[in-house]
Scaffold this motif. Structure first.
Motif, short mmCIF file in Angstrom:
data_model
loop_
_atom_site.label_atom_id
_atom_site.label_comp_id
_atom_site.label_asym_id
_atom_site.label_seq_id
_atom_site.Cartn_x
_atom_site.Cartn_y
_atom_site.Cartn_z
N ASN A 159 0.85 -1.18 0.00
CA ASN A 159 0.00 0.00 0.00
C ASN A 159 0.89 1.24 0.00
OD1 ASN A 159 -2.35 -1.55 0.16
ND2 ASN A 159 -2.33 -1.55 2.40
N TYR A 160 0.30 2.39 -0.30
CA TYR A 160 1.05 3.64 -0.31
C TYR A 160 0.09 4.80 -0.08
CZ TYR A 160 -0.49 3.30 -5.25
OH TYR A 160 -1.22 3.14 -6.40
N GLY A 161 0.66 5.97 0.19
CA GLY A 161 -0.16 7.13 0.49
C GLY A 161 0.19 8.33 -0.37
N ASN A 172 2.80 16.64 -5.10
CA ASN A 172 1.59 17.14 -4.46
C ASN A 172 1.19 16.18 -3.35
OD1 ASN A 172 -0.95 18.00 -3.71
ND2 ASN A 172 -1.87 17.82 -5.74
N GLY A 173 1.30 16.63 -2.11
CA GLY A 173 0.97 15.77 -0.99
C GLY A 173 -0.50 15.54 -0.79
N GLY A 174 -1.35 16.14 -1.65
CA GLY A 174 -2.79 16.00 -1.50
C GLY A 174 -3.43 15.10 -2.54
N ASP A 180 4.45 9.79 -4.39
CA ASP A 180 3.73 9.17 -3.28
C ASP A 180 4.72 8.66 -2.23
OD1 ASP A 180 1.34 9.69 -4.61
OD2 ASP A 180 1.40 7.77 -5.67
N GLY A 181 4.19 8.20 -1.12
CA GLY A 181 5.05 7.73 -0.04
C GLY A 181 4.37 6.65 0.78
#
Length: 278
Positions: A159-161, A172-174, A180-181
């Motif tokens: 999985n990732y966020g 873009n963190g949104g 992604d991270g």
């Protein structure tokens, strides 16, 4: 004497692998002449519904990785062709980020692959920002060119966020994008994505293959306004638009000149005949 003969056979075997991409059912060589110098390692017919590649062996239609020696290649290339009412394709070649041909395919748990930008991303020192990538595509909006340094990979089985944990410039963190991270090496959603962060662009993304479910697949940025997941995460509709979905993975190997191969081959055969007579 036996070793020389075996080396000759190995070289001839490598040449046979090198030409195998000419027989495949994509338009790779017509679209990208550069690929004629590369060796086909994997061909993967991407299914709409993954059986769960984190637990099921990946169903490559061609798998030549065992024939490629460790450290025997200097570049890696990926070609994705999607054929339906139209045929869309993208190709990206880059400096090798591993010397193991078994670690350039689908990054499921058993592959041991885990690649991303920045510290801990398992990329060679100096690779980030200096990938020397060549990008070609017929998809409108995809930035093409040669010698592009700003290519980054997001290869992981987990999985990732949305958070830009690895510090990709311009991320873009949104939204789910090229930065992604929160990923790791455990089983999860799964992502195999290549981006050009300098253009804030996904080149191709194949996601949601870790478990048995409909996967996510696309070339270029997913269209949409602000907040769109440009890396196609959670878009399970696009993959079904295409009847044929083929991913080919290639490497650029050092192949001896034909005269050298001929000498080795004839030498091995003559030596074998001499041994048999003795």
């Amino acid at each position: 004497m036996g070793n020389l003969s075996m080396r000759a056979l190995a070289v001839l075997g490598m040449l046979a692998v090198t030409t195998v991409n000419e027989a495949r059912g994509t338009s790779l060589l017509a679209n990208v002449p550069e690929a004629g110098s590369y060796t086909l390692v994997y061909e993967f017919p991407v299914p709409v519904n993954s059986p769960g590649w984190n637990t099921v062996p990946v169903a490559y239609s061609i798998d030549n990785h065992a024939l490629i020696g460790n450290g025997a290649f200097s570049r890696v290339a990926y070609y994705l062709e999607l054929a339906g009412q139209t045929t869309d394709w993208v190709y990206v070649s880059m400096d090798a980020f591993t010397g193991d041909a078994g670690k350039i395919g689908l990054p499921n748990v058993s592959s041991g692959e885990f690649y991303h930008y920045g510290v801990g991303g398992n990329m060679p020192a100096g690779w980030d920002g200096h990938a020397d990538a060549n990008i070609f595509s017929n998809v409108p909006g995809v930035v093409t060119g040669t010698g592009i340094g700003t290519v980054n990979l997001e290869f992981w089985p987990s999985n990732y966020g949305q958070s830009n944990d690895y510090g990709v410039p311009g991320g873009n963190g949104g939204a789910f994008d090229f930065a992604d991270g929160g990923a790791g090496t455990s089983a999860g959603h799964g992502a195999m994505q290549i981006h050009n962060y300098g253009a804030q662009q996904t080149l191709f993304a194949y996601n949601a293959w870790g478990a048995a479910r409909t996967s996510e697949l696309g070339i270029g940025n997913q269209p949409g306004g602000a907040g769109t997941n440009t890396d196609w995460t959670f878009n399970t509709a696009n993959i079904g638009r295409y009847d044929i979905r083929t991913l080919q993975i290639l490497v650029l190997t050092a192949v001896p000149e034909p005269s050298t191969v001929l000498v080795l081959g004839l030498g091995g055969l003559l030596l074998r005949r001499r041994v048999n007579r003795d």
